[in-house]
Design an enzyme around this catalytic site. Structure first.
Site, short mmCIF file in Angstrom:
data_model
loop_
_atom_site.label_atom_id
_atom_site.label_comp_id
_atom_site.label_asym_id
_atom_site.label_seq_id
_atom_site.Cartn_x
_atom_site.Cartn_y
_atom_site.Cartn_z
N THR A 70 0.84 -1.20 0.00
CA THR A 70 0.00 0.00 0.00
C THR A 70 0.87 1.25 0.00
OG1 THR A 70 -1.81 -1.13 1.11
CG2 THR A 70 -1.75 1.27 1.33
N GLN A 165 1.11 -8.88 -6.26
CA GLN A 165 0.65 -10.28 -6.34
C GLN A 165 1.55 -11.13 -7.22
OE1 GLN A 165 -1.48 -11.77 -4.53
NE2 GLN A 165 -2.65 -10.10 -3.64
N SER A 186 5.34 -6.46 -2.01
CA SER A 186 4.93 -6.59 -0.60
C SER A 186 5.47 -7.89 -0.02
CB SER A 186 3.40 -6.57 -0.54
OG SER A 186 2.95 -6.90 0.76
N GLY A 187 5.96 -7.82 1.23
CA GLY A 187 6.58 -8.99 1.85
C GLY A 187 5.60 -10.08 2.27
N THR A 224 13.37 5.67 10.93
CA THR A 224 14.25 4.54 11.25
C THR A 224 13.70 3.26 10.63
OG1 THR A 224 14.87 5.65 13.28
CG2 THR A 224 15.35 3.29 13.15
N CYS A 312 -9.20 -6.64 1.35
CA CYS A 312 -9.36 -5.23 1.70
C CYS A 312 -10.80 -4.76 1.52
CB CYS A 312 -8.46 -4.36 0.84
SG CYS A 312 -6.76 -4.83 1.00
N1 PLP Z 1 -1.62 -4.31 -4.50
C1 PLP Z 1 -2.23 -5.47 -4.68
C2 PLP Z 1 -2.48 -5.97 -6.08
C3 PLP Z 1 -2.65 -6.24 -3.59
O1 PLP Z 1 -3.28 -7.39 -3.78
C4 PLP Z 1 -2.40 -5.73 -2.28
C5 PLP Z 1 -2.84 -6.49 -1.09
O2 PLP Z 1 -3.66 -7.36 -1.15
C6 PLP Z 1 -1.73 -4.51 -2.14
C7 PLP Z 1 -1.36 -3.83 -3.27
C8 PLP Z 1 -1.43 -3.94 -0.78
O3 PLP Z 1 -0.33 -4.60 -0.20
P1 PLP Z 1 -0.12 -4.54 1.40
O4 PLP Z 1 -1.12 -5.48 2.00
O5 PLP Z 1 1.30 -5.00 1.58
O6 PLP Z 1 -0.31 -3.14 1.80
#
Ligand code: PLP
Length: 367
Positions: A70, A165, A186-187, A224, A312
């Protein structure tokens, strides 16, 4: 329990947890401190940055660590004039920037003719095109033939790819072929800890700060550093790049996903293109189902964890934005489709049992 919601999040890797304990317990110095403890922490940070960069296919000084996908997406888009697909993640769609949405077709691919029409429109500022590599709900790759890179040569936009993804799932992202100027990852989608992520940037001039402070992360993302989270991300990036056993496990995921689809073919239909998608994802529509929330709940009661919408959006009354953009608001598939997302931890037994329990759930609901 059978966990088939790995596009929402993945189980943290056991070896990773052991490895990062040392960073958490022993090398907890602040990388900005000038003493020995700080220097060790700073060296670790440098090493971890180059490991992540190697997995992405870029230089170390082109990676900013963030708190997740995000933030990486928000940072990439900040202060830009955006064109994006209509099926982006909320971290793209809900940013404050001015946005123009590009259509997708019923296969889940970007409508390239519509995109070109949008790119031709006169504008005062340079455009940033933001397109996810693969969709979180269907797994479909939006631009499989890399046409966007050709359009980039013609229209000269900044290109951001949300690879949250796609990254680390056994697909070669080939940054050069993609033509990406910015790329988010994203980790926690790849068995690292939650709250970890990174933004690749081709050039610092492409990034506009969201927060202000010290000189951390090239001054582009002050604060940090989350050393333990970064170590967890780097550990998984190392596995993805260098561990052949892990790579073979990743390759096996598509076989299991295909088996799952075959076993359920008499009661379900796959949504979206099946030739160009993530190896771990399927989105299945069940004609017998009228309410996807009841379906997901019944499956949960039976011990199978899947998703009806993206995590989400769960809790919101609205159906899937992705399926609506693909099929139109009146299509029954918006109310009878579930996403099943596998991982390297999914076994053949999981798949077999999940299929039996999915059948049982359909029978319970329809009886
Ligand atoms: N982008 C996509 C395509 C996602 O599927 C997601 C989370 O499901 C995100 C961004 C957001 O990632 P994060 O959960 O690490 O904030």
């Amino acid at each position: 329990m059978i966990y088939l919601d790995n596009n929402a999040t993945t189980e943290p890797d056991k070896n990773m947890i052991n490895a990062v304990m040392e960073v958490a317990c022993q090398w907890y110095g602040n990388p900005s401190s000038s003493h020995y403890y700080g220097q060790v922490a700073n060296d670790l940070l440098d090493q971890n940055r180059s490991t992540v960069a190697a997995a992405v296919g870029c230089k170390s000084n082109q990676i900013i660590f963030t708190s997740g996908g995000t933030e990486a997406n928000n940072l990439a888009l900040n202060n830009k004039n955006i064109i994006c697909s209509a099926i982006e993640h909320p971290s793209i769609l809900n940013t404050a920037n001015h946005k123009t949405l590009c259509r997708v077709d019923s296969n889940g691919h970007l409508d390239l003719n519509h995109l070109e029409d949008l790119l031709k429109m006169p504008r005062h500022n340079q455009v940033c095109l933001s397109v996810m590599y693969a969709n979180n709900e269907t797994g479909v790759i939006l631009d499989p033939s890399l046409e966007i890179n050709k359009l980039k040569a013609k229209y000269g936009f900044v290109y951001h790819v949300d690879a949250v993804q796609a990254f680390g799932k056994g697909i070669d992202l080939a940054l050069e072929d993609l033509g990406a100027d910015l790329l988010s990852l994203s980790g926690h989608k790849i068995h690292a800890f939650k709250g970890t992520g990174a933004l690749f940037f081709k050039d610092p001039s492409l990034v506009s700060n969201l927060s202000f402070g010290g000189s951390h992360e090239f001054g582009l993302r002050p604060g940090t550093e989350n050393q333990v989270g970064i170590a967890s991300l780097a550990h998984m990036c190392d596995k993805i790049t260098n561990n052949q056993f892990y790579q073979s496990r990743l390759q096996n995921v598509a076989t299991l996903r295909d088996e799952l689809e075959t076993k359920l073919a008499d009661i379900s239909v796959v949504n979206g293109n099946i030739d160009h998608r993530l190896p771990n994802t399927t989105n299945l529509s069940f004609e017998a189902i009228a309410d996807v929330d009841v379906f997901v709940e019944t499956l949960s009661d039976l011990g199978v964890f899947v998703s009806g919408k993206s995590a989400c959006s769960t809790g919101l009354a609205k159906p899937s934005v992705t399926l609506e953009a693909m099929f139109g608001a009146a299509d029954p598939r918006l109310h009878n489709s579930i996403r099943l997302s596998l991982s390297v931890n999914t076994t053949a037994t999981d798949v077999e049992l999940a299929c039996d329990l999915i059948r049982e759930a359909v029978t319970i609901i329809c009886s």
